[in-house]
Design a protein around this motif. Structure first.
Motif, short mmCIF file in Angstrom:
data_model
loop_
_atom_site.label_atom_id
_atom_site.label_comp_id
_atom_site.label_asym_id
_atom_site.label_seq_id
_atom_site.Cartn_x
_atom_site.Cartn_y
_atom_site.Cartn_z
N GLY A 418 -1.68 10.49 -8.20
CA GLY A 418 -2.27 11.41 -7.23
C GLY A 418 -2.51 10.81 -5.86
O GLY A 418 -1.92 9.80 -5.49
N ARG A 419 -3.46 11.41 -5.17
CA ARG A 419 -3.60 11.08 -3.74
C ARG A 419 -4.16 9.68 -3.50
O ARG A 419 -4.08 9.16 -2.40
CB ARG A 419 -4.44 12.14 -3.02
N LEU A 420 -4.77 9.07 -4.53
CA LEU A 420 -5.24 7.69 -4.34
C LEU A 420 -4.28 6.68 -4.95
O LEU A 420 -4.61 5.51 -5.13
CB LEU A 420 -6.66 7.52 -4.91
N GLY A 421 -3.08 7.15 -5.29
CA GLY A 421 -2.04 6.27 -5.79
C GLY A 421 -1.36 5.51 -4.65
O GLY A 421 -1.70 5.71 -3.47
N TYR A 422 -0.39 4.68 -5.02
CA TYR A 422 0.15 3.74 -4.02
C TYR A 422 1.00 4.37 -2.93
O TYR A 422 1.22 3.77 -1.89
CB TYR A 422 0.88 2.59 -4.71
N ARG A 423 1.48 5.59 -3.17
CA ARG A 423 2.27 6.22 -2.10
C ARG A 423 1.40 6.46 -0.87
O ARG A 423 1.86 6.34 0.25
CB ARG A 423 2.85 7.56 -2.58
N ASN A 424 0.15 6.80 -1.12
CA ASN A 424 -0.76 7.07 0.00
C ASN A 424 -1.63 5.88 0.35
O ASN A 424 -1.90 5.62 1.52
CB ASN A 424 -1.72 8.22 -0.34
N VAL A 425 -2.12 5.23 -0.68
CA VAL A 425 -3.12 4.17 -0.47
C VAL A 425 -2.47 2.83 -0.78
O VAL A 425 -2.21 2.53 -1.95
CB VAL A 425 -4.34 4.40 -1.39
N ASN A 426 -2.19 2.05 0.22
CA ASN A 426 -1.63 0.73 -0.05
C ASN A 426 -1.93 -0.24 1.09
O ASN A 426 -2.26 0.16 2.21
CB ASN A 426 -0.12 0.82 -0.35
N VAL A 427 -1.82 -1.50 0.75
CA VAL A 427 -2.17 -2.58 1.68
C VAL A 427 -1.29 -2.54 2.93
O VAL A 427 -1.79 -2.63 4.06
CB VAL A 427 -2.03 -3.95 0.97
N ALA A 428 0.02 -2.40 2.74
CA ALA A 428 0.93 -2.49 3.88
C ALA A 428 0.56 -1.46 4.95
O ALA A 428 0.45 -1.78 6.14
CB ALA A 428 2.37 -2.28 3.41
#
Ligand code: NOJ
Length: 533
Positions: A418-428
């Protein structure tokens, strides 16, 4: 200047599940080499000390807190040499590394337990707590309430019951046996010689059992821990012991002894009260628990945290408060576990950026050295489909490439969906965005580290005249900080007592302003202000 052995008093800590952090060899599990690759990242964030969750060989019934060999690193993480290399690399960056030391229990796969259960004449028989009946120590509570029905388990091989405070696959060691006491000091020596900077000592309240007590925090336990500390002071005076005692402030206080037991102790009771404060939009519960917190010796320090690898524990609140916390923060039954809530920081706070920052403002300005749980600095989510506490131990979200840049292989776990997964939330993504949560946390760390006031003991609450605004002073010498946290979702005003109506430097905005009369605060805003001459 501070004594350099007191480095922990003003350090920022960062907790890592090595399996979850970064895989370097494509086997789908994070490892020590992978972590070493990410030291630059941690240095950029500004942390001073890493806490590694257990990396010992283990059948992983309790994610490594069930140790099968105290003298090695599990193959999936690497080798002892890899750990040495990691420590050396970290030290070159002025980053220290502490690791878990699990004193209370082993895995039932540990050769000591195997010998103990199979042979009454084994020298290891008395390494564990055996009994012919399961009626002893009835006053000890069960901790893993969802899975365990007793602290005793019948063992066919031994023809006796053995004692365990956690999963039945984690038999408690018998600290009444001097050999066990010695073994664990040897274990500590081994890792300290290898270069580790100290230990987060797991589950220390439970080392001894005594009839007619609740078998927690016993005098014998403190006496043994003092021996461990004396050993460390004698040979390794710059290394630390961090106490995991999930207890009220009055019961944690003795773990600091006279500055001769633990260097640090987690402040468990303040943690749920931060969440209470955010939900109630009032600071009174926080103030009350801090006022109930006894002073600690000068060479000691609290460790504050918002989340860790376990559930958000509600052991340190009243049953009514617990019920309320569950209603507020665990609306779905599967969010609950034992006496807590198995969710991460960002989802707990509705992924509301202002609330997340505000919670961090409290974390970084209350007395104690803060610890960040890996991934919370980017607002990673959790995965409730995973059992036990695994939903908050999913792979770190490095970028939006397949498998989050965590592994080139088949990941050991599902990711956050979902929305807090890596597609949206990531270090880069967040490192490149000056307005990201990562960069806000990085700024907070940088500001905090410039002022010893944040590592000093003690705080003074300031009567803000407004129950929604937590206002307090942190001080070191003549460096005085006024911290204002507006817990409310609406704008608030405060009128500070005359002695605080002064000129301040805003440590984030960099500008000076005079507080006189009424001050207006934006919703969920926080201000770290340095008093000017
Ligand atoms: C506390 C640890 O944080 C937790 O993860 C573990 O299950 C228990 N101690 C037992 O070692």
């Amino acid at each position: 200047m501070m004594d350099k052995n007191l480095w922990y008093k003003n350090a920022v800590f960062y907790e890592i599940s090595v399996r979850s952090f970064k895989d370097s060899n494509g086997d789908g599990r994070g490892d020590l080499h992978g972590l070493a690759e990410k030291l630059d990242y941690l240095q950029t964030l500004g942390i001073d000390c890493i806490w590694l969750m257990p990396i010992y060989p283990s059948p992983l019934n309790d994610d490594g807190y069930d140790i099968a060999d105290y003298y090695n690193v599990d193959k999936s993480y690497g080798t002892l040499d890899d750990l040495k290399e990691l420590i050396a690399k970290a030290h070159r960056r002025n980053v220290r590394i502490i690791m878990d030391l699990v004193l209370n229990h082993t895995s039932d796969q540990h050769p000591w337990f195997q010998a103990s259960r199979s042979d009454p004449n084994s020298p290891h028989r008395d390494y564990y707590v055996w009994s012919d009946t399961d009626q002893k120590y009835k006053d000890a509570r069960i901790i893993f309430l969802d899975t365990e029905t007793s602290n005793w388990t019948w063992d066919e091989k031994a023809g006796k019951y053995y004692w365990h405070r956690f999963y039945s696959s984690q038999p408690d060691l018998n600290f009444d046996n001097p050999k066990v006491q010695e073994e664990m000091i040897n274990v500590a020596r081994f890792w300290l010689n290898l270069g580790i900077d100290g230990f987060r000592a797991d589950a220390v309240p439970y080392l001894f059992e005594r009839e007619d007590t609740h078998c927690e925090n016993l005098p014998e336990t403190h006496a043994y821990l003092k021996k461990l500390r004396a050993f460390m002071d004698e040979h390794y005076p710059d290394r630390i012991l961090l106490c995991e005692a999930n207890q009220g402030p009055e019961d944690v206080r003795p773990y600091f002894g006279d500055g001769d037991e633990f260097h640090m102790g987690f402040h468990f009771p303040i943690m749920p009260r931060i969440y209470m404060a955010l939900k109630k939009e009032r600071y009174e519960d926080m103030a009350r628990i801090m006022q109930r917190t006894p002073p600690i010796p000068e060479n000691c320090q609290w460790c504050t945290f918002l989340r860790n690898h376990d559930e958000l524990t509600l052991e340190m609140v009243t049953p009514e408060e617990r019920q309320w916390m569950w209603e507020q923060y665990a609306p779905e039954p599967r969010m609950k576990i034992n006496l807590g809530i198995r969710r991460r920081l960002a989802p707990l706070l509705d992924n509301d950026r202002r609330k997340i920052e505000l919670a961090n403002s409290l974390l970084f300005t209350l007395p104690g050295s803060p610890i960040i749980y890996y991934g919370d600095e980017i607002g990673m989510g959790d995965n409730l489909d995973l059992p036990d506490r695994n939903g908050v131990r999913t792979p770190m979200q490095w970028d939006d490439s397949p498998n989050a840049g965590f592994t080139s292989g088949k990941p050991y776990s599902e990711f956050v969906k979902g929305r807090l997964g890596y597609r949206n939330v990531n270090v880069a993504r967040q490192m490149n965005d000056p307005d990201s949560l990562f960069n806000s946390i990085k700024r907070m760390i940088a500001v905090r580290k410039k002022h010893e006031a944040f590592g000093s003991s003690g705080m003074e609450w300031v009567e803000s005249g407004n129950p929604h605004v937590a206002a307090y002073i942190r001080r070191h010498g003549d460096d005085t900080m006024l911290i204002l946290n507006n817990l409310s979702a609406s704008a608030q005003t405060v009128k500070l007592p005359p002695q605080y109506q002064k000129k301040y430097l805003d440590l984030f905005a960099g500008n000076e302003h005079v507080i006189a009369d009424v001050l207006a605060l934006d919703p969920h805003s926080y201000h770290w202000l340095q008093m000017q001459k």
